[in-house]
Structures are given as C-alpha cells and as structure tokens.
Design an enzyme around this catalytic site. Structure first.
Site, PDB file in Angstrom:
ATOM      1  CG  HIS A 311      -1.831  -1.263   1.181  1.00 24.15           C
ATOM      2  ND1 HIS A 311      -2.916  -1.453   0.360  1.00 24.15           N
ATOM      3  CD2 HIS A 311      -1.697  -2.415   1.899  1.00 24.15           C
ATOM      4  CE1 HIS A 311      -3.438  -2.649   0.578  1.00 24.15           C
ATOM      5  NE2 HIS A 311      -2.713  -3.260   1.496  1.00 24.15           N
ATOM      6  CD  GLU A 326      -2.182  -3.661   4.993  1.00 24.25           C
ATOM      7  OE1 GLU A 326      -1.453  -4.491   4.412  1.00 24.25           O
ATOM      8  OE2 GLU A 326      -3.370  -3.450   4.690  1.00 24.25           O
ATOM      9  CG  HIS A 380       0.596  -6.748   2.326  1.00 21.64           C
ATOM     10  ND1 HIS A 380      -0.205  -5.796   1.767  1.00 21.64           N
ATOM     11  CD2 HIS A 380       1.514  -7.062   1.375  1.00 21.64           C
ATOM     12  CE1 HIS A 380       0.190  -5.553   0.525  1.00 21.64           C
ATOM     13  NE2 HIS A 380       1.240  -6.317   0.268  1.00 21.64           N
ATOM     14  CD  GLU A 441      -2.009 -10.250   4.374  1.00 20.43           C
ATOM     15  OE1 GLU A 441      -1.852  -9.327   5.209  1.00 20.43           O
ATOM     16  OE2 GLU A 441      -2.699 -10.143   3.348  1.00 20.43           O
TER      17      GLU A 441
END
Length: 474
Positions: A311, A326, A380, A441
């Site tokens: 992101h 995030e 992430h 993740e």
C-alpha cells in the site's frame, strides 16, 4: 389490451426505421431496462424484419443466470422460477419444458446469442415500448396485479415481513479479498461456481440493501457493481436484488478464468478470498542456492533482495482497530529490514517505496524484474473480523514455496501469533515477479491484540530480524 398496443406500434415503427438485412449498427436502437441503459458489445439487429436482441445482457439485468453449453450450442436462462432453453439456429425454445416457436431462430452475432425481442418480452415478464424522442427500446418489468381484496377485509393489515439482515457495503481490499459487511441476521447460502463466463455466485436470503448503501429501494434484478483492478482473474463484483419474496441479494464475482476461492463467515462480515487460477501451479525450477563462499575472500556476488512495503500514498490499506493504517506498519517493518540487510556483505537490499508514496502493483513487480532480483518480499497486515488472528504467508509459483515456508516460520517466531499456514494466491506482486517471491501477512489489524503487538517497535524489530535470519537460511 393497453399493453399490447404500444408493442404493436413499436413493431410497426421498426419496420420503417430499418430497411432490409444488414442495416448499419449506428441505426440500431439502444436498450434500456427499467430506465437504465443495458451495455452490450453487440447492438440489437434486424434480420428479415425481426428485431433480435442479445439475450445475456437482458437476462443478467433481470437477475437471471445464463449458461452456454458449447457442445450442444444451447443457451439456458433461469432464475429459479423460469427456465428458458434456446438452441442456435433453431426456432423452437423450451419455456419451463413447454415448446414455443420463435419468430426467427436463435442466432449468433459476434459470439453473442440473439433472440427475437418479442419473444423476450412475452416470456420474461417485460413490457416493451419504443421511445420516439430518444430512439430507444424501453423494457420494463411487469408489475404483477395485486390479489383482489377479501370479501370481508380484516380490521388490521398484516405488515410485510422485513428482511432479517441488511447488506451495508461490499469492498475489495486490493489483495484478492471481497468483504461484505452487514447488520442483523444474515445466513448466506454456500457459494457456487458458474461457467461460460466463469463466475462465483453468493446468495444472501432474507437480506435487503441498507439505505446508506443503496438509498433507493432497488427493483428486482437491479443493483450495482464494483470494478476490480490488479487481480489476475477477478474483474468485477456485481450485486443485485435477485428476489423480493423473500428479499434475496445475489453477489456475483466475474472472472476471466476458473479460479480457486475460500469463503469465510464472521460476525457482521462475509469474506470471499479469490486465490489463483484453478489447476496445478506451472512447473518451475527450484530456487538457486547461493554458492559456497570462502570467508577469506569477498563474496563473488551480492544477492539482490527487494522489500515491498504494501500500500502507500492514497492507498492506506486496512485500518487498524487502534487507529493506525496498514501502510504505516508495512513501511516501518520494511525500513527496519532494509537497514539490517544493508549490514550483510552478501546482500544488496532495495525498497519499492521509501516513504508514504503510492506505487502501482505492476510497477512494483517490474522494479524487481528489471533489477533481476534474487528474492522479493511483500509485507502486509491482514484484516477481517475482531476475532480473526494469526500470521500467514502466500506464494504463487513452485519456485517460491521454499522461501515462503522458511520465512513463515521465522515471522511466526517473531509475532507469536496463531499459525494460519503457507498458502498459494494470485496476488500481482508475487505472480508477475520472475524470482522467488512471497507476501507476508504479519497479523490482523482488525484484532485488538494483534494490532497492539504490531504497533510496538519491539515486535517490528523482531519481525525484521527474523526475516533477515530467514533470508540467510535460504
């Protein structure tokens, strides 16, 4: 009789508007359903004084499912109540098993099945009007007449039974997950797959649209859509009021190829993770082991490691229950990892972004490919329900499996979270990169405990340190 008169006028007008077979497409009328335009790559056509329309676009606009059977050249249109079967070049159609004759045979034009408009109107519950001012064909769903009142009406009216749940939103998280948020009691049916074209279908019985999602109560068969960018097979998410008795919402995920998926139900949320194209991963050679080096000599080669902080910029990623985004967490861990790897004489680290800037997914993969990097790691944070917790790691090709398994164990050691396993997925940054690539993740920002731990610098330091240790073990 009143409904039939406009239809006769429409047919007579078309005979004047179109002259012969093969009339230019520019003269073809535009189709509208319940006042909204129907977009199609094939316009209505007039063949031998019969107006033909693309059946798929009309049927799907009404909430019907359309199935193409290639071998038998048959098109099946159904919605649970009505089932219509057409066969190409055949003037007979089956409506709920009853044979009916078409004014002209079902015809294929540019790979689209075209059906006489009159038949569509009469057998799919539509009133058909010609709008002289706008030169458009207006299709309207017929409103069923109300039952006659009883001889002695009751003293009090029986209220309509409301839907048990309301759909509040549909979101795509940019990493293959479609998240449906709702309030009330929603019991989703098991998703199912349809082909030609490929799509995943999810029905939500006893569910209506929340007023802040769709302000105006939708007519049966109408709704909206969400365009998806950056996924290898998922292109669009469509939603509509599939039935009004009881109120049932249908959500359709449009795919370009058969695709694996998982479905998860949580409190107030439903989640469909669209993974990768169905079938085994393509065979790839195993990751190359770094050559043995003589400690007394400088390394013959520096191994390039690309660190991708997920992101950034106008794409904040998931919102943590503690308020941070995030993208901030991803960058903090990426920068710590970068600084540690710079101290390793055999490793040359690179960052896809060094600050809060937006980088397109394809550009991240191209950056690593142009560098001819040896390893790609995308960092992430996850998000789902408040109870969801744990660390999971994704890879796409077989040459990335070893990297994913090693790094996953090291990140688990750093977080201490639940082990959610190593999985395959078709995320762009690990699918379009040409070197071993993984997406980590670290934990769930929607979980209070995970989010609090990940916010601590000591946890971020441990994750970065363990990633270094994992890289050196490859």
């Amino acid at each position: 009789m009143k409904k039939f008169v406009p239809f006769l006028f429409f047919l007579s007008f078309l005979s004047v508007l179109f002259i012969g077979v093969g009339q230019a497409a520019a003269d073809a009328p535009k189709l509208y359903l319940n006042g909204k335009p129907l977009e199609s790559d094939v316009e209505p056509a007039v063949v031998n004084q019969t107006t033909l329309v693309p059946i798929r676009v009309i049927a799907e606009g009404l909430g019907f499912d359309v199935i193409w059977q290639k071998e038998s050249k048959k098109v099946i249109v159904h919605n649970g109540e009505t089932r219509i079967e057409f066969t190409l070049d055949d003037r007979t159609a089956l409506v709920n098993g009853e044979a009916k004759t078409l004014l002209a045979p079902a015809t294929a034009i540019k790979n689209r099945t075209m059906i006489p408009l009159r038949f569509v109107g009469e057998n799919m519950g539509l009133d058909v009007y010609w709008d002289q001012k706008t030169k458009t064909v207006q299709l309207f769903q017929q409103v069923k007449p109300a039952d006659p009142p009883p001889a002695e009406p009751p003293k009090t009216e029986t209220p309509e039974i409301p839907a048990k749940g309301k759909l509040k939103s549909i979101e795509y998280n940019g990493l293959g997950s479609v998240i449906l948020r709702y309030e009330g009691d929603v019991k989703a049916n098991k998703p199912f797959v349809l082909n030609a074209p490929d799509r995943i279908v999810l029905d939500l019985p006893d569910t209506a649209f929340a007023s802040d999602f769709l302000p105006e109560p939708p007519v049966k068969g109408t709704g909206g859509s969400l365009t998806v960018d950056g996924h290898p097979t998922l292109t669009k998410v469509r939603y509509s009021l599939y039935s009004d008795k009881p109120s049932t919402i249908r959500v359709v995920l449009d795919l370009t190829a058969p695709t694996n998926y998982t479905f998860t139900e949580g409190q107030g949320e439903l989640r469909i993770d669209v993974l990768d194209a169905a079938g085994p991963a393509p065979s790839q050679p195993p990751a190359t082991e770094p050559p043995a080096t003589d400690p007394s000599k400088p390394p013959a080669k520096k191994y390039k490691v690309v660190i991708d902080a997920g992101h950034g910029g106008h794409d904040p990623g998931a919102k943590s229950v503690l308020g941070y985004n995030e993208k901030e967490l991803n960058l903090k861990i990426a920068l710590k990892l970068y600084e540690l790897l710079k101290k390793e004489p055999a490793i040359e680290p690179y960052l896809t972004r060094k600050d809060d800037t937006f980088v397109a997914l394809d550009d991240r993969a191209k950056f690593a490919n142009d560098l001819k990097a040896d390893i790609f790691i995308s960092i992430h944070g996850n998000s789902f329900t408040p109870s969801a917790t744990g660390t999971e790691t994704y890879y796409n090709r077989s040459d990335s499996k070893q990297l994913a398994e090693i790094l996953h164990q090291h990140v688990l050691k750093a977080t201490g979270f639940k082990d959610r396993g190593v999985k395959t997925a078709g995320y762009v940054v690990i699918k379009k990169t040409t070197m071993p690539a993984v997406l980590v993740e670290t934990g769930f920002l929607s979980n209070k405990d995970d989010a609090a731990a990940l916010q601590k610098e000591e946890t971020q330091n441990r994750i970065a340190q363990e990633l270094v240790a994992g890289i050196k073990n490859i």
